[in-house]
Design a protein around this motif. Structure first.
Motif, PDB file in Angstrom:
ATOM      1  N   PHE A 135      35.010 -78.059-110.225  1.00  8.97           N
ATOM      2  CA  PHE A 135      34.262 -77.122-109.509  1.00  8.97           C
ATOM      3  C   PHE A 135      33.473 -77.624-108.274  1.00  8.97           C
ATOM      4  O   PHE A 135      32.954 -78.822-108.588  1.00  8.97           O
ATOM      5  CB  PHE A 135      33.449 -76.101-110.255  1.00  8.97           C
ATOM      6  N   SER A 136      33.949 -77.490-107.136  1.00  8.23           N
ATOM      7  CA  SER A 136      33.049 -78.043-106.098  1.00  8.23           C
ATOM      8  C   SER A 136      32.870 -76.992-104.805  1.00  8.23           C
ATOM      9  O   SER A 136      33.792 -75.971-104.735  1.00  8.23           O
ATOM     10  CB  SER A 136      33.463 -79.455-105.494  1.00  8.23           C
ATOM     11  N   LEU A 157      28.616 -79.147-112.450  1.00 11.83           N
ATOM     12  CA  LEU A 157      28.347 -79.917-111.180  1.00 11.83           C
ATOM     13  C   LEU A 157      27.441 -81.150-111.554  1.00 11.83           C
ATOM     14  O   LEU A 157      27.588 -81.950-111.064  1.00 11.83           O
ATOM     15  CB  LEU A 157      27.486 -79.006-110.107  1.00 11.83           C
ATOM     16  N   LEU A 158      26.492 -81.096-112.422  1.00 10.22           N
ATOM     17  CA  LEU A 158      25.779 -82.043-112.852  1.00 10.22           C
ATOM     18  C   LEU A 158      26.586 -83.307-113.469  1.00 10.22           C
ATOM     19  O   LEU A 158      26.237 -84.300-113.077  1.00 10.22           O
ATOM     20  CB  LEU A 158      24.475 -81.809-113.870  1.00 10.22           C
ATOM     21  N   ASP A 159      27.694 -82.899-114.207  1.00  6.13           N
ATOM     22  CA  ASP A 159      28.507 -83.683-114.779  1.00  6.13           C
ATOM     23  C   ASP A 159      29.096 -84.494-113.897  1.00  6.13           C
ATOM     24  O   ASP A 159      29.501 -85.673-113.914  1.00  6.13           O
ATOM     25  CB  ASP A 159      29.257 -83.210-116.018  1.00  6.13           C
ATOM     26  N   GLU A 160      29.667 -83.647-112.958  1.00  5.36           N
ATOM     27  CA  GLU A 160      30.490 -84.070-111.526  1.00  5.36           C
ATOM     28  C   GLU A 160      29.629 -85.385-110.758  1.00  5.36           C
ATOM     29  O   GLU A 160      30.146 -86.404-110.493  1.00  5.36           O
ATOM     30  CB  GLU A 160      31.150 -83.251-110.898  1.00  5.36           C
ATOM     31  N   HIS A 220      32.657 -81.938-100.115  1.00  2.00           N
ATOM     32  CA  HIS A 220      32.467 -81.348-101.267  1.00  2.00           C
ATOM     33  C   HIS A 220      31.484 -81.423-102.073  1.00  2.00           C
ATOM     34  O   HIS A 220      30.857 -82.491-102.216  1.00  2.00           O
ATOM     35  CB  HIS A 220      33.879 -82.036-102.294  1.00  2.00           C
ATOM     36  N   SER A 221      30.493 -80.315-102.368  1.00  4.55           N
ATOM     37  CA  SER A 221      29.264 -80.352-103.160  1.00  4.55           C
ATOM     38  C   SER A 221      28.205 -81.229-102.841  1.00  4.55           C
ATOM     39  O   SER A 221      27.875 -82.263-103.462  1.00  4.55           O
ATOM     40  CB  SER A 221      29.657 -80.389-104.480  1.00  4.55           C
ATOM     41  N   HIS A 229      26.076 -88.781-101.412  1.00  5.90           N
ATOM     42  CA  HIS A 229      25.715 -87.645-100.491  1.00  5.90           C
ATOM     43  C   HIS A 229      26.551 -86.307-101.058  1.00  5.90           C
ATOM     44  O   HIS A 229      26.106 -85.300-101.201  1.00  5.90           O
ATOM     45  CB  HIS A 229      25.866 -88.018 -99.337  1.00  5.90           C
ATOM     46  N   ASP A 230      27.726 -86.847-101.200  1.00  4.81           N
ATOM     47  CA  ASP A 230      28.852 -85.843-101.701  1.00  4.81           C
ATOM     48  C   ASP A 230      29.864 -86.214-102.510  1.00  4.81           C
ATOM     49  O   ASP A 230      29.926 -87.424-102.943  1.00  4.81           O
ATOM     50  CB  ASP A 230      29.539 -85.265-100.188  1.00  4.81           C
TER      51      ASP A 230
END
Length: 679
Positions: free
Chosen positions: A308-309, A342-345, A318-319, A361-362
């Motif tokens: 998910f981003s 998101l934290l895991d990613e 992305h994110s 940054h992304d």
């Protein structure tokens, strides 16, 4: 309200429509904004004597004389009126959404509801007549659309180039034949009975003398049955491919669950309409939520791993962590599991420089995820953002495994703070470029910034609590020592009598431009200005009632004075000296910190929403825009920061670790609190 360009979108599925009345079109694609096409969408009424009136999204038919719109949390409504026909025609576009419900929120579909009513007079003028019977219709036209009648539905097929564009593509037929293409499969399916298939749409016969023939429903579905992103070199397809086999399955789901999905969308709409928020506050949330959705990508890689981003609007990163730092309020409200993902990613994007470990940054740019796409890193800021989001999600959910899983990374990120200060005063002077990338050097990348120092203090305070919970005494003590150093410098050196300095350094000598790499020299203009960013790092700690020990009298004084010193027509500029731009999201964040601290700033939502109206009328089509004329952060997800009104105005604090939920008896703006996440 007046007509303005308005978007509707889906969570992670990219299917979107941008209604643009000035251009007399919609932007439409199963791949979403920046991969869409101008489309003639005729939604209207035809009398028995062939008089036609349509909404202003077509050039093929005359428009209704009067049209107004109403924003909803799950879409948009239009009410059109005609003297010639003596009719009121209501159209509602519904994009179902419900917390924790992937089927309702992700399914690539929109409902269209049509209703005809008599309109015997408008103002003091009677209608020329009242048409009792006729036809309502939804019709599409675009050069590259292939429309086919299929039993009871309209098949819509077209291709989309696998390349982003940032202009208005006037002629889709001009696409180069050599370009790689996606194939998009869509359906327009009637839910109401007795529909008539047209060559380019669907129609129903209305009869004002028969109440059962005045209201009609249909569904518009989409499907892309192939990979759409590359994630770490692996192809990834929309998540809905794991929920539905094809577009017909989406249509079947929509028809079978129409009442249920409609009820869920209505419940979400009522969340705002009954919340006690002002109209401008609620409309800002409604408008920005749909712009947030159309930036989301929820995909599954070939190995089965979900991703998910969120695109950073017109920037297509992305994110971006500093953008999601603001967006994450919506995850806390409705989908905390997405913030956990998101934290895991982000943890996969740990980078190294001479100081230590920091987060990128992304996650990538455009259609590829795997490495930072932005020009330069923002180490101190992104490290702090990650830690503050991690801490807040842990406190709001009580999930101990979150902090266990990320403890090693969190240690390394806090160690970066320690080493980024080479003077011993706690204020970082290395790795200090930040998100405010249209600002002056003093605001954007100066050494020893007060904004980053306070955010670092807050992140270390959060990390100390994480360390305590994990039994990591040495780490906790290290964090608390840095908190004390920063606090001491903040009190003794950064306070200028009625506000905090933007940064401690007054000279640009030795400072390097983060964009050009060239050294700067001379006076650092604006070092002593009033800034709206001083207290930015506090909000996530305030959300759980775990704020650090600071001189809050000074913090409050700083917020109030900076507000009045930097106020403009559409909100506050970065500082009183740096008038380069207004960022609506950062104004909102400051407003929410102020509300939690009991500061009664004026309600600025009319200013923020007026900017959105200005930027989506008179030939402009910007979606939610975070900035004014000297930047172009448009169709931007960050506007969903506005969901924080539901938290801040009632002082909501949640800490499941301590089993605490708090609400203020009276809101900061004297509004009742009616926030409750439906479950």
């Amino acid at each position: 309200m007046e007509l303005m360009a308005t978007a509707v979108g889906r969570l992670g599925s990219r299917f979107s429509l941008v209604f643009d009345p000035d251009a007399k079109q919609v932007l439409h694609s199963a791949l979403g904004r920046w991969l869409d096409f101008p489309t003639d969408l005729a939604i209207g009424v035809k009398s028995e004597d062939e008089v036609v009136r349509a909404l202003p999204f077509t050039r093929r038919f005359p428009h209704f004389e009067i049209v107004e719109q109403q924003l909803t949390f799950c879409g948009v409504k239009y009410v059109a009126r005609s003297w010639d026909l003596g009719l009121a025609f209501k159209t509602e576009l519904i994009a179902p959404f419900y917390p924790h419900d992937e089927w309702a929120s992700v399914a690539p579909l929109f409902f269209i509801r049509l209703e005809v009513q008599p309109q015997e007079r408008i103002f003091w003028r009677p209608a020329d007549r009242v048409v009792r019977r006729g036809q309502v219709f939804v019709r599409l036209q675009r050069a590259n659309l292939h429309l086919t009648q299929a039993h009871d539905r309209l098949k819509i097929n077209y291709s989309v180039p696998k390349v982003l564009w940032k202009g208005e593509r006037e002629r889709p037929e001009d696409l180069g034949e050599s370009e790689e293409l996606w194939w998009c499969d869509e359906r327009l399916v009637p839910i109401s009975s007795n529909a008539e298939l047209l060559d380019d749409g669907i129609a129903f016969q209305f009869d004002l003398d028969d109440p059962t023939k005045c209201r009609f429903d249909l569904v518009w579905c989409a499907f892309v049955d192939e990979p759409v992103l590359t994630v770490f070199g692996q192809p990834a397809s929309f998540k809905y491919r794991w929920l539905f086999t094809d577009v017909e399955a989406v249509a079947d789901f929509a028809c079978r669950h129409f009442d249920e999905l409609l009820a869920k969308a209505n419940q979400m709409d009522e969340l705002l309409s009954k919340s006690g928020l002002t109209k401008s506050q609620a409309d800002l949330i409604r408008f920005s939520f749909q712009n947030f959705l159309l930036n989301t990508w929820w995909v599954v890689r070939d190995d089965g791993a979900e991703w998910f981003s969120v695109w950073e609007g017109s920037c297509h990163f992305h994110s971006t962590i500093d953008v999601e730092y603001n967006d994450a309020l919506v995850y806390l409200a409705f989908f905390p599991e997405l913030l956990e993902l998101l934290l895991d990613e982000w943890a996969l994007f740990e980078m190294q420089d001479e100081v230590g470990s920091y987060l990128a940054h992304d996650m990538g740019g455009e259609l590829e995820v795997g490495r930072q796409a932005y020009h330069h890193p923002m180490p101190v800021e992104e490290n702090a953002n990650f830690l503050l989001m991690l801490h807040c999600l842990w406190r709001w959910t009580g999930k101990h495994e979150l902090i266990e899983r990320h403890s090693g990374l969190a240690k390394r990120l806090t160690a970066y703070f320690e080493r980024s200060d080479t003077t011993g005063n706690g204020f970082p002077n290395l790795g200090t470029a930040n998100t405010i990338d249209d600002a002056s050097p003093a605001v954007q990348y100066s050494r020893e910034q007060t904004y980053l120092a306070v955010k670092t203090l807050c992140a270390c305070h959060a990390a100390a609590q994480i360390a305590d919970a994990l039994g990591e005494t040495d780490w906790a003590n290290q964090c608390r020592k840095l908190v004390e150093r920063i606090r001491k410098t903040l009190d003794e050196q950064a306070w200028l009598g009625d506000h905090y300095a933007v940064c401690l350094e007054r000279s640009a000598d030795g400072l390097v431009d983060a964009w050009t790499g060239k050294p700067l020299s001379g006076e650092l203009v604006g070092w002593d200005a009033h800034s709206i960013y001083t207290a930015n790092g506090l909000l996530y700690l305030l959300l759980s009632g775990n704020e650090p020990d600071l001189n809050y009298q000074r913090i409050c004084t700083d917020i109030v004075n900076a507000y009045w010193q930097s106020l403009t027509e559409y909100g506050c500029t970065h500082t009183s000296a740096d008038r380069s731009n207004v960022w609506v999201s950062q104004n909102l964040w400051r407003d929410f910190v102020a509300a939690y601290l009991g500061i009664q700033l004026p309600d600025n939502s009319p200013r923020y929403f007026t900017l959105q109206t200005f930027m989506n009328t008179s030939g402009l089509t910007k979606g939610f825009i975070d900035t004014y004329l000297t930047n172009n952060l448009c169709f931007y997800p960050r506007g969903i920061t506005s969901i924080g009104y539901l938290f801040a105005l009632c002082g909501l604090q949640i800490d499941k670790v301590r089993n605490i939920v708090r609400l203020r008896e009276k809101s900061a703006l004297s509004l009742p609190c009616a926030f409750a996440s439906p479950r």
